[in-house]
Scaffold this motif. Structure first.
Motif, PDB file in Angstrom:
ATOM      1  N   ASN A 176       4.646  48.553  28.016  1.00 12.70           N
ATOM      2  CA  ASN A 176       5.622  49.417  27.371  1.00 12.70           C
ATOM      3  C   ASN A 176       5.735  49.031  25.910  1.00 12.70           C
ATOM      4  O   ASN A 176       5.014  48.184  25.430  1.00 12.70           O
ATOM      5  CB  ASN A 176       6.972  49.357  28.100  1.00 12.70           C
ATOM      6  N   LYS A 177       6.652  49.629  25.208  1.00 15.30           N
ATOM      7  CA  LYS A 177       6.707  49.446  23.763  1.00 15.30           C
ATOM      8  C   LYS A 177       7.504  48.228  23.314  1.00 15.30           C
ATOM      9  O   LYS A 177       7.549  47.943  22.151  1.00 15.30           O
ATOM     10  CB  LYS A 177       7.284  50.713  23.103  1.00 15.30           C
ATOM     11  N   LYS A 178       8.153  47.509  24.222  1.00 15.45           N
ATOM     12  CA  LYS A 178       8.890  46.314  23.829  1.00 15.45           C
ATOM     13  C   LYS A 178       7.906  45.191  23.566  1.00 15.45           C
ATOM     14  O   LYS A 178       7.153  44.790  24.442  1.00 15.45           O
ATOM     15  CB  LYS A 178       9.853  45.882  24.931  1.00 15.45           C
ATOM     16  N   SER A 179       7.926  44.640  22.364  1.00 20.68           N
ATOM     17  CA  SER A 179       6.946  43.616  22.019  1.00 20.68           C
ATOM     18  C   SER A 179       7.227  42.286  22.713  1.00 20.68           C
ATOM     19  O   SER A 179       6.349  41.445  22.793  1.00 20.68           O
ATOM     20  CB  SER A 179       6.899  43.416  20.505  1.00 20.68           C
ATOM     21  N   ASP A 180       8.458  42.076  23.224  1.00 10.90           N
ATOM     22  CA  ASP A 180       8.751  40.811  23.870  1.00 10.90           C
ATOM     23  C   ASP A 180       8.470  40.833  25.369  1.00 10.90           C
ATOM     24  O   ASP A 180       8.627  39.824  26.038  1.00 10.90           O
ATOM     25  CB  ASP A 180      10.196  40.397  23.597  1.00 10.90           C
ATOM     26  N   ASP A 181       8.053  41.963  25.913  1.00  7.29           N
ATOM     27  CA  ASP A 181       7.734  42.059  27.336  1.00  7.29           C
ATOM     28  C   ASP A 181       6.258  41.766  27.560  1.00  7.29           C
ATOM     29  O   ASP A 181       5.406  42.231  26.826  1.00  7.29           O
ATOM     30  CB  ASP A 181       8.030  43.462  27.880  1.00  7.29           C
ATOM     31  N   MET A 182       5.975  40.996  28.606  1.00  2.00           N
ATOM     32  CA  MET A 182       4.600  40.737  29.000  1.00  2.00           C
ATOM     33  C   MET A 182       4.170  41.841  29.952  1.00  2.00           C
ATOM     34  O   MET A 182       4.962  42.295  30.765  1.00  2.00           O
ATOM     35  CB  MET A 182       4.515  39.408  29.736  1.00  2.00           C
ATOM     36  N   PRO A 183       2.927  42.255  29.889  1.00  2.00           N
ATOM     37  CA  PRO A 183       2.466  43.273  30.832  1.00  2.00           C
ATOM     38  C   PRO A 183       2.396  42.695  32.245  1.00  2.00           C
ATOM     39  O   PRO A 183       2.158  41.508  32.428  1.00  2.00           O
ATOM     40  CB  PRO A 183       1.075  43.639  30.317  1.00  2.00           C
ATOM     41  N   SER A 184       2.603  43.539  33.220  1.00  2.00           N
ATOM     42  CA  SER A 184       2.495  43.122  34.611  1.00  2.00           C
ATOM     43  C   SER A 184       1.034  43.184  35.029  1.00  2.00           C
ATOM     44  O   SER A 184       0.344  44.164  34.775  1.00  2.00           O
ATOM     45  CB  SER A 184       3.322  44.047  35.508  1.00  2.00           C
ATOM     46  N   SER A 185       0.581  42.123  35.660  1.00  2.00           N
ATOM     47  CA  SER A 185      -0.766  42.099  36.208  1.00  2.00           C
ATOM     48  C   SER A 185      -0.747  42.338  37.710  1.00  2.00           C
ATOM     49  O   SER A 185      -1.759  42.207  38.372  1.00  2.00           O
ATOM     50  CB  SER A 185      -1.450  40.766  35.891  1.00  2.00           C
TER      51      SER A 185
END
Length: 177
Positions: A27-36
């Protein structure tokens, strides 16, 4: 050899900080890590090793890679009992140092053909001004930082592969290695 291992250990936190802030994002939040996704830590470590092997094949140069295994670490501020990331740090030394001439430029072109987006390319901030490339693969949920250490003897490439956040399956525990 001991100095080389210490140098790799010291660059690990820097590489992690660099890669975690990359464009590999759901998503567009830079502090979120993508889910694997959901996985055991041993299966996820296998994915990291497989991704490293695919990158090794893209080098297309005869040489020797270090035989290090992947590791597991906490995933940002998420619950460390439920979420984790995998990483795999390794180096590649060619049969002859001349073989690395132009390899970073070749990787810059080749990686996008294999699902990677080059998000950073240029000299790093080290005293040696090493050439560095960072790329994200949103499909695989991995990022890689590749550094060409031309002034080392012998010259080599250092790879740092890191995943997005995995969630351990219900009822399972994260193995730390």
């Amino acid at each position: 050899m001991k100095t080389k291992l210490c140098a790799i250990a010291l660059t690990l936190p820097i590489a992690l900080a660099t890669l975690i802030g990359c464009g590999m994002n759901d998503n567009k939040k830079s502090d979120d890590m993508p889910s694997s996704g959901v996985s055991t830590s041993s299966d996820a470590a296998g994915d990291a090793k497989k991704t490293s092997s695919e990158l090794y094949n893209l080098i297309d140069i005869k040489g020797k890679a270090t035989d290090t295994g992947p590791g597991v670490k906490e995933c940002g501020n998420k619950d460390p009992e439920k979420y984790f990331q995998t990483f795999h740090s390794w180096s590649f030394a060619p049969a002859t140092s001349e073989q690395l001439s132009g390899v970073m430029e070749q990787l810059k072109v080749t990686l996008p053909r294999h699902g990677w987006e080059v998000v950073e390319y240029g000299t790093d901030s080290s005293r040696n001004k090493n050439l560095s490339l960072t790329a994200d693969n949103d499909t695989k949920k991995f990022s890689v930082n590749i550094t060409y250490q031309a002034k080392d003897n012998p010259p080599n490439l250092n790879f740092f592969v890191v995943s997005g956040c995995y969630q351990v399956p219900d009822g399972q525990k994260i193995e730390r290695f």
